[in-house]
Design a protein around this motif. Sequence first.
Motif, PDB file in Angstrom:
ATOM      1  N   CYS A 124      48.369  33.334  36.164  1.00  0.00           N
ATOM      2  CA  CYS A 124      48.653  31.880  36.182  1.00  0.00           C
ATOM      3  C   CYS A 124      50.141  31.805  35.939  1.00  0.00           C
ATOM      4  CB  CYS A 124      47.935  31.149  35.206  1.00  0.00           C
ATOM      5  SG  CYS A 124      48.256  29.562  35.222  1.00  0.00           S
ATOM      6  N   CYS A 127      50.853  28.928  33.123  1.00  0.00           N
ATOM      7  CA  CYS A 127      50.785  29.226  31.771  1.00  0.00           C
ATOM      8  C   CYS A 127      51.272  30.724  31.427  1.00  0.00           C
ATOM      9  CB  CYS A 127      49.258  29.542  31.483  1.00  0.00           C
ATOM     10  SG  CYS A 127      48.185  27.897  31.634  1.00  0.00           S
ATOM     11  N   LYS A 131      44.589  35.626  34.031  1.00  0.00           N
ATOM     12  CA  LYS A 131      43.283  34.710  33.835  1.00  0.00           C
ATOM     13  C   LYS A 131      42.119  35.470  34.007  1.00  0.00           C
ATOM     14  CE  LYS A 131      44.007  31.269  37.032  1.00  0.00           C
ATOM     15  NZ  LYS A 131      44.025  30.818  38.273  1.00  0.00           N
ATOM     16  N   HIS A 137      43.226  26.895  36.334  1.00  0.00           N
ATOM     17  CA  HIS A 137      44.188  26.036  35.646  1.00  0.00           C
ATOM     18  C   HIS A 137      43.846  24.631  35.639  1.00  0.00           C
ATOM     19  CE1 HIS A 137      48.268  25.373  33.694  1.00  0.00           C
ATOM     20  NE2 HIS A 137      48.139  24.418  34.440  1.00  0.00           N
ATOM     21  N   ARG A 143      46.544  23.787  30.860  1.00  0.00           N
ATOM     22  CA  ARG A 143      46.086  25.130  30.387  1.00  0.00           C
ATOM     23  C   ARG A 143      45.162  25.649  31.202  1.00  0.00           C
ATOM     24  NH1 ARG A 143      42.378  25.573  25.536  1.00  0.00           N
ATOM     25  NH2 ARG A 143      40.905  23.678  25.670  1.00  0.00           N
ATOM     26  N   CYS A 144      44.679  26.774  31.147  1.00  0.00           N
ATOM     27  CA  CYS A 144      43.768  27.700  31.777  1.00  0.00           C
ATOM     28  C   CYS A 144      42.434  27.470  31.104  1.00  0.00           C
ATOM     29  CB  CYS A 144      43.877  29.071  31.945  1.00  0.00           C
ATOM     30  SG  CYS A 144      45.104  29.367  33.507  1.00  0.00           S
TER      31      CYS A 144
END
Length: 304
Positions: A124, A127, A131, A137, A143-144
């Motif tokens: 990501c 972020c 991931k 996301h 945020r994820c």
Amino acid sequence: MYRSGAVMAWNVFKFCTALRGLGSIMILLVLGIVGVSYYAVVITNYGPGLAAGGLDSLLAFVVLVLFHCLLVMLLWSYFSVVFTDPGGVPPNWRPAVDEERGDSDPLTGTEFPADSENGRVRFCRKCNQLKPPRCHHCSVCGRCILKMDHHCVWVVNCVGALNYKYFLLFLFYTFLETTLVTLSLLPHFIAFFSDGDIPGTPGSLATTFLAFVLNLAFALSVMGFLIMHISLVTANTTTIEAYEKKTTPKWRYDLGRKRNFEQVFGMDKKYWFIPAYSEEDLRRIPALQGLEYPSKPDLDAQEF
């Protein structure tokens, strides 16, 4: 033309960020609808009906018991969704090495590959972190989210791996509650259009009318969402994954309806209809933690 598209995209993300400010408003709105329904069913119509005697008292008792039981489960499920973190990526998370296949560290010797199900590692850029599988996301939360389904303004939270079951139960009990209120207030709603005298004050009649219309509308709309999410659970997919057209006959996470159901609700039947998991289910079903998901062995083998 390009500049216009860029401005449009920027405005969309600005709108997503602004949704964070709806928190207390949406919660108050939900509680307001519950309050109107409670006043119409309990205070105005069926509460006084307990003293009527005969079958009317029995009907009032049954309606009130069902109403309060469903209301407790609805609110329990709702606040479980609101206050349960949907699941975030742990700090410094790295994918595990598959020793059974003899796989090497997927981070070695290559830049992070594209965001695809077949890629060994996803990254990501917002972020600045890796991931896990099925993680997306959220522009609203910033945020994820693990196994993100969608961001729901009604619960002021993302719906993800750790609270998806609670969200489904919220839909389920909301549908039952609104259907009960609609059916119980239907005779009083029909009475509005009759020629006879209707007991009650103008305020109580208006509240009954409003509660009937609101609950009918919510029952119909929630029924559609509930049917959609039941189909997603049986296919072991999410709203985002379905939108991305990944639910093909070769969808790697489709383990069959029974196991797909257990990946969300657990294996302990005593916990299926309450917003909680048994400790044993949390220990033996990795998908409930949001970081690892079982998949079809034959499809895993085809990727290498």
